[in-house]
Design a protein around this motif. Sequence first.
Motif, short mmCIF file in Angstrom:
data_model
loop_
_atom_site.label_atom_id
_atom_site.label_comp_id
_atom_site.label_asym_id
_atom_site.label_seq_id
_atom_site.Cartn_x
_atom_site.Cartn_y
_atom_site.Cartn_z
N GLU A 107 -61.55 -21.90 -33.33
CA GLU A 107 -60.40 -21.50 -32.53
C GLU A 107 -59.13 -21.42 -33.37
O GLU A 107 -58.27 -20.58 -33.12
N SER A 108 -59.03 -22.28 -34.38
CA SER A 108 -57.84 -22.28 -35.24
C SER A 108 -57.69 -20.95 -35.98
O SER A 108 -56.58 -20.50 -36.26
N GLY A 109 -58.82 -20.32 -36.31
CA GLY A 109 -58.77 -19.02 -36.97
C GLY A 109 -58.14 -17.96 -36.08
O GLY A 109 -57.40 -17.09 -36.56
N LEU A 160 -44.02 -18.74 -35.92
CA LEU A 160 -44.96 -18.25 -36.91
C LEU A 160 -45.44 -19.37 -37.82
O LEU A 160 -46.63 -19.41 -38.20
N ALA A 161 -44.55 -20.28 -38.18
CA ALA A 161 -44.94 -21.40 -39.03
C ALA A 161 -45.98 -22.27 -38.33
O ALA A 161 -46.88 -22.81 -38.98
N CYS A 162 -45.86 -22.42 -37.02
CA CYS A 162 -46.85 -23.19 -36.26
C CYS A 162 -48.22 -22.50 -36.29
O CYS A 162 -49.25 -23.16 -36.38
N ARG A 166 -51.61 -23.49 -43.23
CA ARG A 166 -52.83 -23.22 -43.99
C ARG A 166 -53.94 -24.22 -43.69
O ARG A 166 -55.12 -23.90 -43.78
N ASN A 167 -53.57 -25.45 -43.35
CA ASN A 167 -54.56 -26.45 -42.98
C ASN A 167 -54.90 -26.28 -41.50
O ASN A 167 -54.06 -26.50 -40.63
N ALA A 172 -51.09 -25.30 -35.05
CA ALA A 172 -50.74 -25.52 -33.64
C ALA A 172 -51.90 -25.13 -32.73
O ALA A 172 -52.69 -24.24 -33.03
N LYS A 173 -51.98 -25.81 -31.60
CA LYS A 173 -52.94 -25.47 -30.56
C LYS A 173 -52.30 -24.49 -29.57
O LYS A 173 -51.09 -24.37 -29.49
#
Length: 675
Positions: A107-109, A160-162, A166-167, A172-173
């Motif tokens: 989901e993070s992708g 955008l930073a959220c 890179r990790n 952000a969820k």
Amino acid sequence: MYIAMEYAAQGSLLSQIKRVPLAEEVAAPFLFQTLCGLSYLHRRKVIHRDIKAANILLGESGVAKLTDFGLATPTEATGQKMEQLTMLVGSVYWMSPESISKGIQSESGDVWSVGCTAIELVTGVPPFFDRTPVNALYHIAESTESPVPNTVSELMQDFLACCLQRNPDVRAKLTELVHHEWFASCGVDTSVVPDGDLASLLSTTHNSSGSPAGGAVSSIAQEVERYLFGDRLAEREDWLKSGGLATAVNALTTITAEDSYRIVRSLAFESQRAASESSVFFESLGDTEFWGLDLVVLATMDTVATLFSDCCDHQPPTCRNYAPSHKHALQLVLRSSDVGPQCISALHRLLVCRLDGEASASTDAPKNRRELRHSSMYIAPTVSTDAARVRFLADDGIAVLRDIVQSMCLQAFREKTEPLVRWENIDKLLEIVLSFAPAAGSDQEDNLPTMGDNWLIAVQEACMHNCPSALHLLMYSIDSRDGIVSGERVIVGRLISVGSQPLLDYETRLKVAECLPRLQAQYPEASKALCDVHGNIPLITHMMRHAPPSGSVDSMLSVLTALCESGDMAEACASYDGMLTLVIQKILEAQQRGSPQCLDRSLRLTELLFSRAPHPEWFVTSRQLTQRLIEIIGTPSLNVESSGNPESADAKCRTSAVTRAKRLLNALAAQSISV
């Protein structure tokens, strides 16, 4: 076979930006709707894997529609589907770093792709579009360059930073992004989204009477929403007091999954409203068996987390089933990688952050968007911390936290990975446990867990990952009445390893060091471990090198001297050549600081080491040591006659220092002759 699909009259967002990039105010609603659709997929354990402007269509009314599910795949896959989760798929410029470098599809992708799509909408192209596809793949995976443009507003840069962390573990969820203040600044109304539930946003509306539109909801779900979303406060409160909520909760296991999701979503929505109104909702929820149900099946974790967090802030501890101390509730929400951090913060806020007084509760506003719900949704807590702590103890909440922390830390230890909730949240849980330690000298019962084998390993692992509360818990166990049960040698090694870390502040380093003499005196195995010349002695030497703040007494020197009062320890220290360098450094520092106490202490340490030195020639041949001793003997300010009152502590230390220096110089000379 024919498939009839909705016609997207306005085409894709890509066709829109080909003419001219969108203004932020225009792009924000489309991105918000995309997040809602994406959340619907993720709740059903499906990831899209190809989010971009070309795959977002606009219907007749201008509502964004997520399309092209050719690369979508279940996250709980087996066999051939499992292989799809590790394949390098997607559109190059929108792919996440982990999907390129490690083949991780999650989901993070999709969240990363949303961030790339946001940049695409307002600039016309995705990040790194000036590079060839092959070069872009490498750059996304390996570079640390931020893709966030500086041409957009500060709020959008933050959004955008959220998205583009890179990790993936700290990215952000969706539940955080949908409440980002950038949307509100662009005129998007996010208040209609119940915190933690986005699934049915576009298809769920309410008519003027407050009842849900449409006939897809069962009668019990419709009844719940009729009371909770109605305009008549008195009717809602009467329904809650008469046991209506208990009836609804009991029905959750007898209705369809969609309906149970809908009811729990309604409860989460109501919990936020009840937080700002005078309502018996939280009392009524506490009188039900809600937390004893299999909520993993009956609800989404986001809605459950919302209810738990609100209960931490507003549920009276007198409830029959008090959420913040309910065993099943704690085990469910605190172990979750998705909602665990939010719930841990809520519990920590309740049991620890407001210990300084209830008056601070009203100003205990959220400081971090990742820890608390969006500040515009925040309601000041109304629960007494003291009452909550009493109930937490009565329900054996500390034992539950111990089991949760222990299992996560042991798993991290075995698998060499980070815990599901990350180390900073493990530290918060340990701080909750530590907050129940009795004050020094009090007769209060010690409710902290005994430092058994598994708990000791868990706390040690947290220590090694810079969790301050774990370190303080370990030191508390050393000083407690029962002490530690086993593993003294390991504890010594862990304490020394932590204490020698370069970034540790002096006060914490000193507290660690002060534990060592106590361990040495109480535990024979610890005393033996301290004398490890090849492992612990070099680290102790490194730990002791750190000078105290200006104007402070060198307490590290006192600790080292106390350790070396043991002959075995003095011999071990004298066997390490770096210790002699440290001693000379301490003598010089004492001279420069003009501290008779430190000077006398450093010379006492030198005597202890020299008396047990396996290699006395190291001391004899040290020109620096000889020079320091001669300087001390010849220093006029150390003369008793010039020191004022000869009975003062300073005068006695001066006399002792000169005497020790003469004695050492004579001993060195005698040893030199014998050599």
